[in-house]
Write a protein that holds these residues in place. Sequence first.
Motif, PDB file in Angstrom:
ATOM      1  N   GLN A 109      60.789  46.105 -28.050  1.00  7.82           N
ATOM      2  CA  GLN A 109      62.005  45.781 -28.261  1.00  7.82           C
ATOM      3  C   GLN A 109      62.873  44.850 -27.320  1.00  7.82           C
ATOM      4  O   GLN A 109      64.183  44.279 -27.760  1.00  7.82           O
ATOM      5  N   TYR A 110      62.516  44.669 -26.165  1.00  4.00           N
ATOM      6  CA  TYR A 110      63.108  44.205 -25.030  1.00  4.00           C
ATOM      7  C   TYR A 110      62.502  42.489 -25.256  1.00  4.00           C
ATOM      8  O   TYR A 110      61.440  42.301 -25.308  1.00  4.00           O
TER       9      TYR A 110
ATOM     10  N   ASP B 227      66.041  40.766 -21.110  1.00  3.52           N
ATOM     11  CA  ASP B 227      65.952  42.077 -20.612  1.00  3.52           C
ATOM     12  C   ASP B 227      65.095  42.371 -19.269  1.00  3.52           C
ATOM     13  O   ASP B 227      65.584  43.153 -18.304  1.00  3.52           O
TER      14      ASP B 227
ATOM     15  N   PRO C 114      62.480  51.599 -15.978  1.00  3.48           N
ATOM     16  CA  PRO C 114      63.478  52.639 -16.648  1.00  3.48           C
ATOM     17  C   PRO C 114      63.716  51.997 -17.979  1.00  3.48           C
ATOM     18  O   PRO C 114      63.646  50.735 -18.187  1.00  3.48           O
ATOM     19  N   THR C 115      64.036  52.747 -19.112  1.00  2.00           N
ATOM     20  CA  THR C 115      64.776  52.424 -20.033  1.00  2.00           C
ATOM     21  C   THR C 115      65.949  51.946 -19.900  1.00  2.00           C
ATOM     22  O   THR C 115      66.956  52.473 -19.152  1.00  2.00           O
ATOM     23  N   LEU C 116      66.103  50.461 -20.341  1.00  2.00           N
ATOM     24  CA  LEU C 116      67.460  49.878 -20.202  1.00  2.00           C
ATOM     25  C   LEU C 116      68.631  50.258 -20.983  1.00  2.00           C
ATOM     26  O   LEU C 116      68.228  50.406 -22.269  1.00  2.00           O
TER      27      LEU C 116
ATOM     28  N   ASN D 109      67.709  47.539  -9.803  1.00  2.00           N
ATOM     29  CA  ASN D 109      67.183  46.957 -11.156  1.00  2.00           C
ATOM     30  C   ASN D 109      65.801  46.218 -10.913  1.00  2.00           C
ATOM     31  O   ASN D 109      65.908  44.914 -11.234  1.00  2.00           O
TER      32      ASN D 109
ATOM     33  N   ARG E 187      55.023  48.575 -24.029  1.00  2.00           N
ATOM     34  CA  ARG E 187      55.947  49.817 -23.914  1.00  2.00           C
ATOM     35  C   ARG E 187      57.340  49.574 -24.372  1.00  2.00           C
ATOM     36  O   ARG E 187      57.937  50.347 -24.865  1.00  2.00           O
ATOM     37  N   PHE E 188      57.734  48.352 -24.188  1.00  2.00           N
ATOM     38  CA  PHE E 188      59.023  47.900 -24.493  1.00  2.00           C
ATOM     39  C   PHE E 188      58.921  46.712 -25.535  1.00  2.00           C
ATOM     40  O   PHE E 188      59.479  45.629 -25.305  1.00  2.00           O
TER      41      PHE E 188
ATOM     42  N   ILE F 114      54.152  45.858 -20.044  1.00  2.00           N
ATOM     43  CA  ILE F 114      55.825  45.764 -20.413  1.00  2.00           C
ATOM     44  C   ILE F 114      55.851  45.611 -22.085  1.00  2.00           C
ATOM     45  O   ILE F 114      56.706  46.094 -22.575  1.00  2.00           O
TER      46      ILE F 114
END
Length: 397
Positions: free
Chosen positions: A28-29, A5, A395-397, A368, A25-26, A22
Amino acid sequence: MASYDITIIGGGIVGLATGLFISRRFPQYKLLILEKEADPAHHQTGHNSGVIHSGIYYKPGSFKAQFTKAGNQSMVEFCQEHALPYEVCGKVIVATKPEELPLLENLFNRGQANGLKVKKLSAEQVKEYEPHVQCLGGIHVSTSGIVNYKLVCQKYAELIQAQGGEIKFNHRVDGIATQANGHNLITNQGNFFSRFLINCGGLQSDRLAKMAGINPDAKIVPCRGEYYELKPEKRYLVKGLIYPVPNPAFPFLGVHFTRMIDGSIHAGPNAVLSLKREGYRKTDFDWGDFTEVMAYAGFWKLVGKHWQEGLQEIIRSFSKAAFVRSLQELIPEVTADDILPNPAGVRAQALKNDGALVEDFLIVPGPNSLQVLNAPSPAATASLEIGRAIAAQVPTL
């Protein structure tokens, strides 16, 4: 082709700090960090002076001023949380010539404007902090400190991996094919696809940006910082951090004394053009790197503005006697017999086409992607704040 991701290019302190935030914050990625060397912090981070800067030098309101002040605190807190060795030892900045006194006053005012704890010192008061310094007056900055940034990076890496991120060492990015939905990354050990890309390539950041189709409007000009070290029996001459008043027109802080976290005392740096982007010795040379700088109009415009300062740096580079004279302006007792050569570092300084140095941290968005195109000192001090800011822009992907 393995797919991720978010991919970060660069395993220095900025890339790793970005990866840390990162991954928080994410979670799940799928996160990947690609580093071309065999270990983290191999270049700028692993060769710096280890200072936790206060933020006194930087223009009020700039990213450097904001991130360094906040980073000073967050770096200390990070070291406390993870039991990493550090010390808040304070710094004195001193004027040794009458013409430097107004510059010292300006620096004091800047420190106050940046919300720092700064104190004016008479020459006698400076000696209470640094007994061997000879000066006309000074400033004490209480929040400056020292740390080993390689250890900090190792801890960043451990936390990223514990949070599920992958770090691949010995993976050099040789090409980037940008498309609508992400980027194909061509490396020396296979290809990867990433929906979002963050370039934290340091000394190679402008080249990586061009691979991704971004025109950075600036070029990295590598500046080698050359150091000496005080012999162990002379370490008593320096208690903490001793800096001269910097030339406000020049991006470097001048030859200074730095006590390292291991107790050694480094003197420097002298700053000269490196003839290789990752050239840590005077004899290091790369024809492509050299000709790229020589063909760059921005470099010659810079030389036209600062040739006198540059000439002095070159003289110090080849004359130990000249280097010692610079040290003696701060501590007259230092002699040529008291110092030994120490490994150099290389600073990735972005230079604009018009010959102006990029003074602030520079982060440029692209398709991106985010391109970190200028993050020299004090980026190590500010790394957690820079990483937090970069992660917030993804940004949220």
